[in-house]
Design a protein around this motif. Structure first.
Motif, PDB file in Angstrom:
ATOM      1  N   GLY A   1      83.041  24.210  12.240  1.00  9.05           N
ATOM      2  CA  GLY A   1      83.945  25.085  12.993  1.00  9.05           C
ATOM      3  C   GLY A   1      83.235  26.031  13.934  1.00  9.05           C
ATOM      4  N   ASP A   2      81.932  26.231  13.754  1.00 12.65           N
ATOM      5  CA  ASP A   2      81.182  27.089  14.669  1.00 12.65           C
ATOM      6  C   ASP A   2      81.116  26.433  16.047  1.00 12.65           C
ATOM      7  OD1 ASP A   2      80.698  28.920  12.643  1.00 12.65           O
ATOM      8  OD2 ASP A   2      78.663  28.186  12.239  1.00 12.65           O
ATOM      9  N   LEU A   3      81.136  27.249  17.076  1.00 12.04           N
ATOM     10  CA  LEU A   3      80.984  26.748  18.435  1.00 12.04           C
ATOM     11  C   LEU A   3      79.500  26.689  18.765  1.00 12.04           C
ATOM     12  CD1 LEU A   3      83.772  28.766  20.298  1.00 12.04           C
ATOM     13  CD2 LEU A   3      83.901  26.463  19.307  1.00 12.04           C
ATOM     14  N   VAL A   4      79.054  25.585  19.339  1.00 20.82           N
ATOM     15  CA  VAL A   4      77.654  25.426  19.718  1.00 20.82           C
ATOM     16  C   VAL A   4      77.577  25.220  21.228  1.00 20.82           C
ATOM     17  CG1 VAL A   4      76.741  24.664  17.506  1.00 20.82           C
ATOM     18  CG2 VAL A   4      77.817  23.001  18.987  1.00 20.82           C
ATOM     19  N   PHE A   5      76.626  25.895  21.835  1.00 17.37           N
ATOM     20  CA  PHE A   5      76.505  25.916  23.293  1.00 17.37           C
ATOM     21  C   PHE A   5      75.167  25.331  23.703  1.00 17.37           C
ATOM     22  CE2 PHE A   5      79.414  29.187  21.984  1.00 17.37           C
ATOM     23  CZ  PHE A   5      80.459  29.072  22.902  1.00 17.37           C
ATOM     24  N   PHE A   6      75.179  24.656  24.861  1.00 17.80           N
ATOM     25  CA  PHE A   6      74.006  23.937  25.317  1.00 17.80           C
ATOM     26  C   PHE A   6      73.668  24.271  26.760  1.00 17.80           C
ATOM     27  CE2 PHE A   6      76.009  21.550  21.972  1.00 17.80           C
ATOM     28  CZ  PHE A   6      74.955  21.179  21.163  1.00 17.80           C
ATOM     29  N   TYR A   7      72.395  24.128  27.059  1.00 17.21           N
ATOM     30  CA  TYR A   7      71.787  24.240  28.371  1.00 17.21           C
ATOM     31  C   TYR A   7      71.672  25.697  28.806  1.00 17.21           C
ATOM     32  CZ  TYR A   7      69.914  21.829  32.409  1.00 17.21           C
ATOM     33  OH  TYR A   7      69.080  21.338  33.375  1.00 17.21           O
ATOM     34  N   SER A   8      70.914  25.929  29.865  1.00 18.82           N
ATOM     35  CA  SER A   8      70.732  27.266  30.406  1.00 18.82           C
ATOM     36  C   SER A   8      70.706  27.168  31.928  1.00 18.82           C
ATOM     37  CB  SER A   8      69.426  27.875  29.900  1.00 18.82           C
ATOM     38  OG  SER A   8      69.281  29.191  30.351  1.00 18.82           O
ATOM     39  N   PRO A   9      71.678  27.724  32.620  1.00 19.83           N
ATOM     40  CA  PRO A   9      72.775  28.503  32.054  1.00 19.83           C
ATOM     41  C   PRO A   9      73.729  27.596  31.264  1.00 19.83           C
ATOM     42  CG  PRO A   9      73.138  28.175  34.409  1.00 19.83           C
ATOM     43  CD  PRO A   9      71.791  27.609  34.086  1.00 19.83           C
ATOM     44  N   ILE A  10      74.388  28.201  30.305  1.00 22.25           N
ATOM     45  CA  ILE A  10      75.297  27.472  29.424  1.00 22.25           C
ATOM     46  C   ILE A  10      76.373  26.773  30.245  1.00 22.25           C
ATOM     47  CG2 ILE A  10      77.071  27.759  27.641  1.00 22.25           C
ATOM     48  CD1 ILE A  10      75.253  30.050  26.532  1.00 22.25           C
ATOM     49  N   HIS A  11      76.502  25.448  30.016  1.00 25.15           N
ATOM     50  CA  HIS A  11      77.580  24.719  30.686  1.00 25.15           C
ATOM     51  C   HIS A  11      78.152  23.581  29.843  1.00 25.15           C
ATOM     52  CE1 HIS A  11      74.140  22.227  32.162  1.00 25.15           C
ATOM     53  NE2 HIS A  11      75.005  21.245  31.989  1.00 25.15           N
ATOM     54  N   HIS A  12      77.915  23.644  28.533  1.00 30.75           N
ATOM     55  CA  HIS A  12      78.514  22.650  27.643  1.00 30.75           C
ATOM     56  C   HIS A  12      78.726  23.296  26.277  1.00 30.75           C
ATOM     57  CE1 HIS A  12      79.657  18.546  26.760  1.00 30.75           C
ATOM     58  NE2 HIS A  12      79.033  18.643  25.601  1.00 30.75           N
ATOM     59  N   VAL A  13      79.884  23.035  25.682  1.00 32.14           N
ATOM     60  CA  VAL A  13      80.210  23.593  24.375  1.00 32.14           C
ATOM     61  C   VAL A  13      80.788  22.497  23.502  1.00 32.14           C
ATOM     62  CG1 VAL A  13      82.518  24.356  25.101  1.00 32.14           C
ATOM     63  CG2 VAL A  13      81.420  25.462  23.141  1.00 32.14           C
ATOM     64  N   GLY A  14      80.511  22.593  22.207  1.00 35.77           N
ATOM     65  CA  GLY A  14      81.071  21.665  21.235  1.00 35.77           C
ATOM     66  C   GLY A  14      81.405  22.411  19.956  1.00 35.77           C
ATOM     67  N   ILE A  15      81.956  21.690  19.001  1.00 34.89           N
ATOM     68  CA  ILE A  15      82.295  22.252  17.694  1.00 34.89           C
ATOM     69  C   ILE A  15      81.390  21.607  16.657  1.00 34.89           C
ATOM     70  CG2 ILE A  15      84.092  22.561  15.954  1.00 34.89           C
ATOM     71  CD1 ILE A  15      86.127  22.245  18.273  1.00 34.89           C
ATOM     72  N   TYR A  16      80.680  22.428  15.916  1.00 30.88           N
ATOM     73  CA  TYR A  16      79.804  21.919  14.859  1.00 30.88           C
ATOM     74  C   TYR A  16      80.676  21.369  13.737  1.00 30.88           C
ATOM     75  CZ  TYR A  16      76.054  21.685  11.449  1.00 30.88           C
ATOM     76  OH  TYR A  16      75.143  21.247  10.526  1.00 30.88           O
ATOM     77  N   ILE A  17      80.386  20.129  13.274  1.00 25.90           N
ATOM     78  CA  ILE A  17      81.218  19.522  12.230  1.00 25.90           C
ATOM     79  C   ILE A  17      80.439  19.270  10.942  1.00 25.90           C
ATOM     80  CG2 ILE A  17      82.848  18.513  13.860  1.00 25.90           C
ATOM     81  CD1 ILE A  17      81.476  15.793  13.384  1.00 25.90           C
TER      82      ILE A  17
END
Length: 71
Positions: free
Chosen positions: A19-35
């Protein structure tokens, strides 16, 4: 997406919970949900919703931060 990455509580990668949100890249431009089990559910091209291993390739290299929004 940058604002979204600052909402909630910061979570270190080794303490991620489903359920935690995980963010990728710098600057941030991608998000997913940790399962769980080092996997993230996200949308990325076809087939739309994808599950990826956070320990492999791009996902491991470009992990930036994680947030817990729902307690």
């Amino acid at each position: 997406m940058k604002a979204q990455s600052q909402v909630g509580t910061y979570v270190p990668r080794n303490q991620l919970q489903p359920g935690d949100l995980v963010f990728f890249y710098s600057p941030i431009h991608h998000v997913g949900i940790y399962i769980g089990n080092e996997r993230v559910m996200h949308t990325f091209g076809s087939p739309c919703v994808t599950i990826s291993d956070m320990n492999s390739g791009w996902w491991s290299t470009y992990f930036k931060t994680a947030r817990r929004v729902i307690h």
